[in-house]
Write a protein that holds these residues in place. Structure first.
Motif, PDB file in Angstrom:
ATOM      1  N   ILE A  58     -22.147  33.901 -28.066  1.00  0.00           N
ATOM      2  CA  ILE A  58     -20.720  32.853 -27.651  1.00  0.00           C
ATOM      3  C   ILE A  58     -20.436  31.938 -27.568  1.00  0.00           C
ATOM      4  CG2 ILE A  58     -19.650  32.808 -24.980  1.00  0.00           C
ATOM      5  CD1 ILE A  58     -21.306  34.880 -23.719  1.00  0.00           C
ATOM      6  N   ILE A  59     -18.565  31.765 -28.305  1.00  0.00           N
ATOM      7  CA  ILE A  59     -18.135  30.522 -28.665  1.00  0.00           C
ATOM      8  C   ILE A  59     -18.084  29.740 -27.281  1.00  0.00           C
ATOM      9  CG2 ILE A  59     -16.422  29.369 -29.988  1.00  0.00           C
ATOM     10  CD1 ILE A  59     -16.820  31.738 -31.932  1.00  0.00           C
ATOM     11  N   ASP A  60     -18.459  28.576 -27.182  1.00  0.00           N
ATOM     12  CA  ASP A  60     -17.617  27.914 -25.949  1.00  0.00           C
ATOM     13  C   ASP A  60     -16.517  27.019 -26.281  1.00  0.00           C
ATOM     14  OD1 ASP A  60     -18.017  26.718 -23.096  1.00  0.00           O
ATOM     15  OD2 ASP A  60     -19.313  25.724 -23.679  1.00  0.00           O
ATOM     16  N   HIS A  61     -15.469  27.074 -25.824  1.00  0.00           N
ATOM     17  CA  HIS A  61     -14.307  26.250 -25.847  1.00  0.00           C
ATOM     18  C   HIS A  61     -14.810  25.102 -25.308  1.00  0.00           C
ATOM     19  CE1 HIS A  61     -14.313  26.780 -21.005  1.00  0.00           C
ATOM     20  NE2 HIS A  61     -13.772  26.398 -21.727  1.00  0.00           N
ATOM     21  N   GLU A  62     -15.434  24.067 -24.455  1.00  0.00           N
ATOM     22  CA  GLU A  62     -16.002  23.044 -24.142  1.00  0.00           C
ATOM     23  C   GLU A  62     -16.028  22.417 -25.698  1.00  0.00           C
ATOM     24  OE1 GLU A  62     -18.147  22.900 -20.904  1.00  0.00           O
ATOM     25  OE2 GLU A  62     -15.986  23.792 -18.857  1.00  0.00           O
ATOM     26  N   ARG A  82      -6.949  24.292 -25.802  1.00  0.00           N
ATOM     27  CA  ARG A  82      -5.337  23.716 -26.042  1.00  0.00           C
ATOM     28  C   ARG A  82      -5.397  23.624 -24.734  1.00  0.00           C
ATOM     29  NH1 ARG A  82      -3.200  27.090 -30.825  1.00  0.00           N
ATOM     30  NH2 ARG A  82      -4.100  25.514 -33.041  1.00  0.00           N
ATOM     31  N   ILE A  83      -5.213  25.101 -24.042  1.00  0.00           N
ATOM     32  CA  ILE A  83      -4.600  24.790 -22.519  1.00  0.00           C
ATOM     33  C   ILE A  83      -4.811  23.708 -21.366  1.00  0.00           C
ATOM     34  CG2 ILE A  83      -4.499  26.666 -20.228  1.00  0.00           C
ATOM     35  CD1 ILE A  83      -4.003  28.761 -23.045  1.00  0.00           C
ATOM     36  N   LEU A  84      -6.551  23.808 -21.431  1.00  0.00           N
ATOM     37  CA  LEU A  84      -7.425  22.854 -20.852  1.00  0.00           C
ATOM     38  C   LEU A  84      -7.338  21.121 -21.653  1.00  0.00           C
ATOM     39  CD1 LEU A  84     -10.623  24.541 -20.697  1.00  0.00           C
ATOM     40  CD2 LEU A  84      -9.049  24.106 -18.916  1.00  0.00           C
ATOM     41  N   GLY A  85      -6.199  21.467 -22.495  1.00  0.00           N
ATOM     42  CA  GLY A  85      -5.628  19.843 -23.188  1.00  0.00           C
ATOM     43  C   GLY A  85      -7.694  19.496 -23.451  1.00  0.00           C
ATOM     44  N   LEU A  86      -8.322  20.006 -24.376  1.00  0.00           N
ATOM     45  CA  LEU A  86      -8.745  19.177 -24.830  1.00  0.00           C
ATOM     46  C   LEU A  86      -8.766  18.978 -26.916  1.00  0.00           C
ATOM     47  CD1 LEU A  86     -12.200  21.327 -23.931  1.00  0.00           C
ATOM     48  CD2 LEU A  86     -11.809  18.760 -22.895  1.00  0.00           C
ATOM     49  N   LEU A  87      -7.881  20.348 -27.031  1.00  0.00           N
ATOM     50  CA  LEU A  87      -7.276  20.253 -28.484  1.00  0.00           C
ATOM     51  C   LEU A  87      -5.895  20.419 -28.312  1.00  0.00           C
ATOM     52  CD1 LEU A  87      -9.050  22.607 -29.969  1.00  0.00           C
ATOM     53  CD2 LEU A  87      -9.967  20.968 -30.469  1.00  0.00           C
ATOM     54  N   PRO A  88      -5.292  19.646 -29.621  1.00  0.00           N
ATOM     55  CA  PRO A  88      -4.255  19.508 -29.196  1.00  0.00           C
ATOM     56  C   PRO A  88      -2.753  20.506 -30.152  1.00  0.00           C
ATOM     57  CG  PRO A  88      -4.924  17.877 -30.976  1.00  0.00           C
ATOM     58  CD  PRO A  88      -5.844  18.727 -30.284  1.00  0.00           C
ATOM     59  N   PHE A  89      -2.035  21.409 -29.194  1.00  0.00           N
ATOM     60  CA  PHE A  89      -0.825  22.247 -29.990  1.00  0.00           C
ATOM     61  C   PHE A  89      -0.190  21.850 -31.003  1.00  0.00           C
ATOM     62  CE2 PHE A  89      -1.491  23.186 -25.178  1.00  0.00           C
ATOM     63  CZ  PHE A  89      -1.094  25.194 -25.287  1.00  0.00           C
ATOM     64  N   LEU A 149     -12.967  33.041 -31.797  1.00  0.00           N
ATOM     65  CA  LEU A 149     -13.093  31.421 -32.032  1.00  0.00           C
ATOM     66  C   LEU A 149     -11.315  31.506 -31.779  1.00  0.00           C
ATOM     67  CD1 LEU A 149     -13.902  28.812 -33.854  1.00  0.00           C
ATOM     68  CD2 LEU A 149     -13.341  29.490 -35.455  1.00  0.00           C
ATOM     69  N   ALA A 150     -10.450  32.386 -32.176  1.00  0.00           N
ATOM     70  CA  ALA A 150      -9.269  32.096 -31.047  1.00  0.00           C
ATOM     71  C   ALA A 150      -9.593  31.979 -30.251  1.00  0.00           C
ATOM     72  CB  ALA A 150      -8.337  33.001 -31.916  1.00  0.00           C
ATOM     73  N   GLY A 151      -9.691  32.897 -29.399  1.00  0.00           N
ATOM     74  CA  GLY A 151      -9.596  32.534 -27.919  1.00  0.00           C
ATOM     75  C   GLY A 151     -10.297  31.321 -27.138  1.00  0.00           C
ATOM     76  N   ALA A 152     -10.756  30.965 -28.327  1.00  0.00           N
ATOM     77  CA  ALA A 152     -12.132  29.849 -27.588  1.00  0.00           C
ATOM     78  C   ALA A 152     -10.928  28.173 -27.899  1.00  0.00           C
ATOM     79  CB  ALA A 152     -12.721  29.750 -28.188  1.00  0.00           C
ATOM     80  N   ILE A 153     -10.372  28.384 -29.229  1.00  0.00           N
ATOM     81  CA  ILE A 153      -9.209  27.451 -29.385  1.00  0.00           C
ATOM     82  C   ILE A 153      -8.248  27.575 -28.491  1.00  0.00           C
ATOM     83  CG2 ILE A 153      -7.874  26.351 -31.540  1.00  0.00           C
ATOM     84  CD1 ILE A 153      -9.413  27.181 -32.647  1.00  0.00           C
TER      85      ILE A 153
END
Length: 66
Positions: free
Chosen positions: A13-17, A56-63, A48-52
Motif C-alpha cells: 500500500i502506498i502511503d499518502h503521508e 495534495r488535498i491535505l496540503g503535503l504536496l502542492p497542486f 500512486l495517483a490516489g496517494a498524490i
C-alpha cells in the motif's frame, strides 16, 4: 523495461503521508509523471495517483508550481 519501484521494494500500500517517495513521481511542475517514464506497474500507478491527490488535498504536496 524497468521493474516497478514499489514491486521491487515489496510495497503493498502506498502511503499518502510518505511525501519523499511521492515527490519522486511528481514533475517540477507538480504533475504526476507518466508510468512509461517512471516504470511503475499499472496497479501501483493507480495507488500512486490516489496517494498524490490525497497528499495534495491535505496540503503535503502542492497542486501547482510556486
Amino acid at each position: 523495461m524497468r521493474q516497478c519501484f514499489f514491486c521491487s521494494q515489496n510495497v503493498k500500500i502506498i502511503d499518502h503521508e510518505n511525501v519523499e517517495v511521492l515527490r519522486r513521481f511528481v514533475s517540477s511542475q507538480a504533475k504526476i509523471i507518466d508510468p512509461r517514464h517512471t516504470g511503475v506497474c499499472a496497479s501501483h500507478q493507480r495507488q500512486l495517483a490516489g496517494a498524490i491527490k490525497r497528499a495534495r488535498i491535505l496540503g503535503l504536496l502542492p497542486f501547482t508550481r510556486n
